[in-house]
Design a protein around this motif. Structure first.
Motif, mmCIF file in Angstrom:
data_model
loop_
_atom_site.group_PDB
_atom_site.id
_atom_site.type_symbol
_atom_site.label_atom_id
_atom_site.label_comp_id
_atom_site.label_asym_id
_atom_site.label_seq_id
_atom_site.Cartn_x
_atom_site.Cartn_y
_atom_site.Cartn_z
ATOM 1 N N LEU A 49 25.057 72.883 34.807
ATOM 2 C CA LEU A 49 25.105 72.733 36.264
ATOM 3 C C LEU A 49 25.105 71.284 36.766
ATOM 4 C CD1 LEU A 49 22.555 75.544 37.177
ATOM 5 C CD2 LEU A 49 25.048 75.684 37.151
ATOM 6 N N TYR A 50 24.896 70.329 35.885
ATOM 7 C CA TYR A 50 24.859 68.916 36.242
ATOM 8 C C TYR A 50 23.651 68.579 37.110
ATOM 9 C CZ TYR A 50 29.446 69.352 34.230
ATOM 10 O OH TYR A 50 30.463 69.633 33.375
ATOM 11 N N GLU A 51 23.664 67.482 37.812
ATOM 12 C CA GLU A 51 22.617 66.971 38.693
ATOM 13 C C GLU A 51 21.388 66.419 37.972
ATOM 14 O OE1 GLU A 51 21.571 68.974 42.326
ATOM 15 O OE2 GLU A 51 23.427 70.133 42.303
ATOM 16 N N PHE A 52 21.369 66.364 36.645
ATOM 17 C CA PHE A 52 20.251 65.800 35.875
ATOM 18 C C PHE A 52 18.908 66.388 36.284
ATOM 19 C CE2 PHE A 52 23.514 62.538 35.406
ATOM 20 C CZ PHE A 52 23.529 62.417 34.025
ATOM 21 N N GLN A 53 18.821 67.701 36.275
ATOM 22 C CA GLN A 53 17.593 68.370 36.680
ATOM 23 C C GLN A 53 17.231 69.440 35.667
ATOM 24 O OE1 GLN A 53 17.771 68.069 41.407
ATOM 25 N NE2 GLN A 53 18.791 69.837 40.631
ATOM 26 N N SER A 54 16.116 70.098 35.931
ATOM 27 C CA SER A 54 15.723 71.293 35.191
ATOM 28 C C SER A 54 15.164 72.278 36.210
ATOM 29 C CB SER A 54 14.677 70.964 34.131
ATOM 30 O OG SER A 54 13.503 70.476 34.736
ATOM 31 N N ILE A 55 14.959 73.505 35.785
ATOM 32 C CA ILE A 55 14.410 74.508 36.680
ATOM 33 C C ILE A 55 12.919 74.212 36.881
ATOM 34 C CG2 ILE A 55 13.906 76.207 34.873
ATOM 35 C CD1 ILE A 55 14.978 78.327 36.889
ATOM 36 N N LEU A 56 12.492 74.209 38.147
ATOM 37 C CA LEU A 56 11.118 73.851 38.490
ATOM 38 C C LEU A 56 10.432 75.011 39.205
ATOM 39 C CD1 LEU A 56 11.741 70.268 39.915
ATOM 40 C CD2 LEU A 56 11.032 70.886 37.599
ATOM 41 N N PRO A 57 9.207 75.345 38.804
ATOM 42 C CA PRO A 57 8.457 76.368 39.528
ATOM 43 C C PRO A 57 7.883 75.802 40.819
ATOM 44 C CG PRO A 57 7.241 75.631 37.596
ATOM 45 C CD PRO A 57 8.534 74.885 37.608
ATOM 46 N N GLY A 58 7.761 76.672 41.832
ATOM 47 C CA GLY A 58 7.199 76.184 43.079
ATOM 48 C C GLY A 58 6.968 77.282 44.101
ATOM 49 N N ILE A 59 6.725 76.836 45.314
ATOM 50 C CA ILE A 59 6.433 77.717 46.442
ATOM 51 C C ILE A 59 7.392 77.384 47.586
ATOM 52 C CG2 ILE A 59 4.013 77.991 45.796
ATOM 53 C CD1 ILE A 59 3.270 75.910 47.898
ATOM 54 N N TYR A 60 7.592 78.349 48.481
ATOM 55 C CA TYR A 60 8.451 78.090 49.629
ATOM 56 C C TYR A 60 7.937 78.855 50.838
ATOM 57 C CZ TYR A 60 10.653 82.694 49.293
ATOM 58 O OH TYR A 60 10.877 84.049 49.285
ATOM 59 N N ALA A 61 8.313 78.371 52.019
ATOM 60 C CA ALA A 61 8.038 79.057 53.288
ATOM 61 C C ALA A 61 9.218 78.780 54.207
ATOM 62 C CB ALA A 61 6.739 78.570 53.916
ATOM 63 N N GLN A 62 9.860 79.841 54.679
ATOM 64 C CA GLN A 62 11.008 79.699 55.573
ATOM 65 C C GLN A 62 10.746 80.456 56.866
ATOM 66 O OE1 GLN A 62 13.595 82.018 52.768
ATOM 67 N NE2 GLN A 62 14.306 83.005 54.655
ATOM 68 N N GLY A 63 11.384 80.028 57.943
ATOM 69 C CA GLY A 63 11.242 80.698 59.222
ATOM 70 C C GLY A 63 10.489 79.857 60.226
ATOM 71 N N ASN A 64 9.672 80.514 61.063
ATOM 72 C CA ASN A 64 8.900 79.837 62.104
ATOM 73 C C ASN A 64 7.434 80.194 61.938
ATOM 74 O OD1 ASN A 64 11.110 78.645 63.644
ATOM 75 N ND2 ASN A 64 11.669 80.769 64.063
ATOM 76 N N GLY A 65 6.624 79.212 61.661
ATOM 77 C CA GLY A 65 5.202 79.417 61.430
ATOM 78 C C GLY A 65 4.778 78.694 60.181
ATOM 79 N N SER A 66 3.871 79.292 59.415
ATOM 80 C CA SER A 66 3.412 78.664 58.181
ATOM 81 C C SER A 66 2.928 79.734 57.213
ATOM 82 C CB SER A 66 2.303 77.655 58.467
ATOM 83 O OG SER A 66 1.224 78.283 59.112
ATOM 84 N N ALA A 67 2.755 79.322 55.968
ATOM 85 C CA ALA A 67 2.212 80.190 54.925
ATOM 86 C C ALA A 67 1.030 79.475 54.298
ATOM 87 C CB ALA A 67 3.269 80.501 53.877
ATOM 88 N N VAL A 68 -0.011 80.245 54.015
ATOM 89 C CA VAL A 68 -1.220 79.706 53.402
ATOM 90 C C VAL A 68 -1.251 80.190 51.946
ATOM 91 C CG1 VAL A 68 -3.731 79.655 53.494
ATOM 92 C CG2 VAL A 68 -2.404 79.728 55.627
ATOM 93 N N PHE A 69 -1.337 79.243 51.013
ATOM 94 C CA PHE A 69 -1.349 79.542 49.582
ATOM 95 C C PHE A 69 -2.744 79.270 49.028
ATOM 96 C CE2 PHE A 69 2.984 78.737 50.697
ATOM 97 C CZ PHE A 69 3.738 79.592 49.911
ATOM 98 N N ARG A 70 -3.364 80.321 48.453
ATOM 99 C CA ARG A 70 -4.688 80.218 47.843
ATOM 100 C C ARG A 70 -4.614 80.682 46.398
ATOM 101 N NH1 ARG A 70 -5.659 82.346 52.912
ATOM 102 N NH2 ARG A 70 -7.235 81.274 54.141
ATOM 103 N N ASN A 71 -5.618 80.288 45.630
ATOM 104 C CA ASN A 71 -5.798 80.790 44.255
ATOM 105 C C ASN A 71 -4.535 80.630 43.410
ATOM 106 O OD1 ASN A 71 -8.504 81.710 44.765
ATOM 107 N ND2 ASN A 71 -7.581 83.364 45.963
ATOM 108 N N PHE A 72 -3.894 79.475 43.517
ATOM 109 C CA PHE A 72 -2.705 79.225 42.721
ATOM 110 C C PHE A 72 -3.097 79.125 41.250
ATOM 111 C CE2 PHE A 72 0.470 76.822 40.517
ATOM 112 C CZ PHE A 72 1.642 77.412 40.966
ATOM 113 N N LYS A 73 -2.323 79.792 40.401
ATOM 114 C CA LYS A 73 -2.566 79.742 38.960
ATOM 115 C C LYS A 73 -1.261 79.425 38.243
ATOM 116 C CE LYS A 73 -6.157 83.218 39.200
ATOM 117 N NZ LYS A 73 -6.507 84.616 38.933
ATOM 118 N N PHE A 74 -1.400 78.627 37.201
ATOM 119 C CA PHE A 74 -0.271 78.313 36.310
ATOM 120 C C PHE A 74 -0.720 78.592 34.888
ATOM 121 C CE2 PHE A 74 1.603 75.232 33.346
ATOM 122 C CZ PHE A 74 2.919 75.580 33.457
#
Length: 177
Positions: free
Chosen positions: A152-177
């Motif tokens: 796919l190019y772009e000199f990257q790798s797949i990265l895990p993460g979080i997202y929030a789309q729309g209007n407002g916010s999201a609260v993330f607790r107790n994140f585990k890896f």
């Protein structure tokens, strides 16, 4: 895991956690290992996900998520705006994210849910829970070994993460890896 990865639940934005091409420190606030992320955009790519480098091919990420407003939020494995996979929800539906398209996976009537993504040597599966104890596996999976610079190019790798789309916010607790 390294000391850096063992501290991911602290949401150290700008250290372990990075935005994808849209650095905006005003979107995130952290207090007592709880991250509130202001929603942005209308899909995962335009939401500018917040991600970290996992450094391995097999892992799980998990978080307890509460929605505030008209928001869709969740977990994602992200290469770029066209190549990503994840799971999310809003107050009415659970979603499967595949190549930046959201497919409906089941009805919900809550703004509070636990989500989990498992990457087992490039085979991604998702889980959800209403209480953080009893987990249900989604009926989809995706093979993502091609989500890398060699294809796919772009000199990257797949990265895990979080997202929030729309209007407002999201609260993330107790994140585990």
């Amino acid at each position: 895991p390294s000391d850096r990865l063992s501290r991911l639940n602290e949401f150290r934005v700008g250290l372990d956690w990075k935005y994808y091409k849209a650095f905006d420190p005003e979107r995130a606030s952290v207090k007592d290992n709880v991250l509130t992320l202001k929603a942005k955009g209308d899909d995962v790519a335009s939401s500018a996900p917040l991600m970290f480098v996992a450094g391995c091919h097999s892992y799980e990420i998990e978080a307890e998520i509460t929605l505030e407003g008209e928001v869709r939020a969740g977990l994602v494995l992200y290469y770029n705006g066209k190549f990503n996979v994840g799971t999310g929800f809003d107050s009415k539906q659970r979603y499967r994210i595949r190549r930046n398209e959201a497919g409906r996976r089941g009805k919900t009537d809550t703004n509070h849910m636990w989500l989990r993504l498992r990457n087992d040597n490039h085979v991604v599966t998702a889980y959800w829970s209403e209480d953080g104890k009893n987990w249900r596996q989604e009926q989809w999976g995706q093979e993502v070994s091609g989500f890398n610079h060699n294809t796919l190019y772009e000199f990257q790798s797949i990265l895990p993460g979080i997202y929030a789309q729309g209007n407002g916010s999201a609260v993330f607790r107790n994140f585990k890896f």
